[in-house]
Design an enzyme around this catalytic site. Sequence first.
Site, PDB file in Angstrom:
ATOM      1  N   VAL A 499    -121.709  15.963 129.743  1.00 42.89           N
ATOM      2  CA  VAL A 499    -122.382  17.183 129.927  1.00 42.89           C
ATOM      3  C   VAL A 499    -121.683  18.338 129.632  1.00 42.89           C
ATOM      4  CG1 VAL A 499    -124.237  15.942 131.342  1.00 42.89           C
ATOM      5  CG2 VAL A 499    -122.569  17.198 132.518  1.00 42.89           C
ATOM      6  N   GLU A 500    -122.300  19.397 129.472  1.00 44.79           N
ATOM      7  CA  GLU A 500    -121.647  20.963 129.222  1.00 44.79           C
ATOM      8  C   GLU A 500    -120.587  20.815 128.086  1.00 44.79           C
ATOM      9  OE1 GLU A 500    -120.625  22.887 132.766  1.00 44.79           O
ATOM     10  OE2 GLU A 500    -122.547  22.782 133.608  1.00 44.79           O
ATOM     11  N   GLY A 501    -120.828  19.922 127.330  1.00 43.99           N
ATOM     12  CA  GLY A 501    -119.655  19.887 126.220  1.00 43.99           C
ATOM     13  C   GLY A 501    -118.889  18.589 126.217  1.00 43.99           C
TER      14      GLY A 501
END
Length: 813
Positions: A499-501
């Site tokens: 998540v978040e990249g």
Amino acid sequence: MLWWFLTITIILIIAYQRCPPRLWASVIAIWIIISAISGSLSTPTALLSLLFLGLVAAPFFLHELRRSLITDKILVWFQKSLPAISTTERVALEAGTVWWDGELFSGKPNWKRLQSTPPAHLNEEERAFLDGPVEELCALINDWKITEDEKDLTADVWAYMRENGFFGMIIPKHYGGLGFSAFAHSSVVTKIASRSITAAVTVMVPNSLGPAELLLHYGTEEQKDYYLPRLACGDEIPCFALTGLEAGSDASSMTDSGVICRGEFDGEKDVLGILLNWNKRYITLGPVATVLGLAFKIYDPDHLIGDDAAPGITLALIPTDTAGVSIGDRHNPLNIPFQNGPNSGKDVFIPIDWIIGGETGIGQGWRMLMESLAVGRSISLPALSTGAGKLMSASTGAYSRIRHQFRIPIGHFEGVEEVLSEIAGLTYIMEATRRLTCVAVDLGEKPAVLSAIAKYNLTEMMRTTINHAMDVQGGSGICLGPRNLWGKAYQAIPVGITVEGANILTRTMIVFGQGALRCHPYLLKEMNAAQDSDNPQSAKDFDEAFFSHIGWTISNKVRSLVLALTDSRIVSAPFSPARRYYQHLTRMSACFAFAADTSLLVLGGSLKRREALSGRLADALSHLYLGSAVLKHFQDNGEKQADMPLLDWASQYCLYQIQEALLGLYRNLPIKAVGWGLHFITFPFGRRFHLPSDQLNHRVARLIQEPSEVRDHLIAGIFISKDPNEATARLEDTLIQLVNTAEPDNRLHQALRGQLSDTATDTDKIHAGIEQKIISSEEGELLLNAWAARRECIQVDAFAPAEGAVERARGKR
């Protein structure tokens, strides 16, 4: 020879100290004149030297001549070779702020600035919340029931979170939220994560990148007044929909769209609004959300709001019961049952004022996301990772002391000590980094590069610590059940990393790709000047930045060589037990800055595509920051002698990783001569740094195998149950019992060796020991209790076979 030696020394000192051109030109001129007067140089040679100095120094003083002869021509070449930068890339580059990362990129970090930064701190209200509601929430959670039975948080856990403001930690008090600092927010997530990943993720999302964060910074007053009180008390459950089928990290490929038009809404006709169509996935809290934050590309073909037919990515808040919104079924993220799923919209018409920020927010969505993500990455996932590291240090440290093989605690075997030391050492680094990054946010920074460093490195360290813990736990780690503290954490590793990249992208494209432009003192200025060719001032700006850049590069080259030759001992550093580490990090900062600049010069825009090389530069920059955080953490804790093993381990680990990243870069540069040159300048005597020694590993591993102030401080902030039937309480209590009875246990074993049969029971051994006066009756009772506790601790959960399994296996109907 003496004259040449002194001349070279003077030049090196000038470059090392980064003296301005006027000063170094004057110093060299005076030296030439003194040399002529003293007879070290003949008059003709001195005159020729002064003439040569004048030719070299002239460009630094005659700016107009310099521009016409040099920089205007370089500017033309620079403009042609400059890689194209998309709008989304430019917004990402400009998002956030530069803080300590700028110092690390300078090659000459100002340690006083770091040391003067206030330590991470919880106020009384935040501390009370951690000790009260967070502690009670953790006690209320039964993670085994959540993951195996309910496949969701239980109703009482959801209710407790809503009633106690867990969804409104970042919302100011005047909107009904808790108004907590970034460090308090992080500490709450750290503690919950040590109890339940499902619960931690559920708390993270409303307080991270989502409607509340976006509204606080970009919403209209009407939007804030309506939504923030509802979000704070849990009446509204938010989610944020960004990722689509074709667009993950590449937001420019987003196919979700909204067309500005007029339509009917809520009984009113001719309402200015947006007709939306989207298809999103991986949306955490999506299946239960009441309000949906949506990212989409907006179009204005009829120019109802302006001349731009495609203003760009825009964000809106949409109640999930709006006509046309479809909330899909749930995803199953590795059997960690936090609410996550797809959603879509078909011809959903919303009024224009549902856009975050109203009409002025049209086309500003990507900027909003990048600026908010710079903060969000700093808190949630680093906190979750640190909570996992602390739990592994506490539980596996205890288990390795409790579990015996060959009558020796498994934690005393050198092979096990090696991985235990890495668990403890990486946990120390994670805690240091978590704290320093939160301090940056609380100081008002939006550390885009440092947050990416924290997210990437701490989630990877979480992976390492959990993998090591699973190796030590063996069978007890792979058999899931209420006793198993490690299996669910192991399953959750990819969730935090994804998540978040995704981490591959974060390392190879964001940390250095964004860091090089944002943190470099001159590169972004040169690029902006080159792209703004219509502005007459841009040529002057480029000229000034370019020549400053040259001086900066020369200085870092000299500093790298001089610090390598002197083993960093000439560096001015704080007087501290960690002084040598400050000096070595200063040297590595200069080496990194010189290597990064040289790579950019040699490869230019192609470095953007050479992700293996940019990834190594990212590793070097990352560990410069992690090493700095360790030094700051050691200082904030009072520079205690007892903490020195952890400081030594963490610092040596970071320095080694920087060194290996740079050497890997040199070895793989396409122009081999450049790599050899960089190697010679930065490491003329070869490798200087090494991973922690076996002796240091031994000292660090023992720290987490027995109760002590250092161990308590390392694992502070996680949930340790008070229920003796809970795994965490059982491990801690048994550890204390075994350490307290270690001496009589060893005495009894040595005295009875060979006297009793292998079938002798614990009671037989105690009776024999008491009869022979090897131990007292009180010691015997303590030993019996400790041995019973040890056996209870190493038990593994077992469950009845599924109905009919035995018959199917045996072929019986």
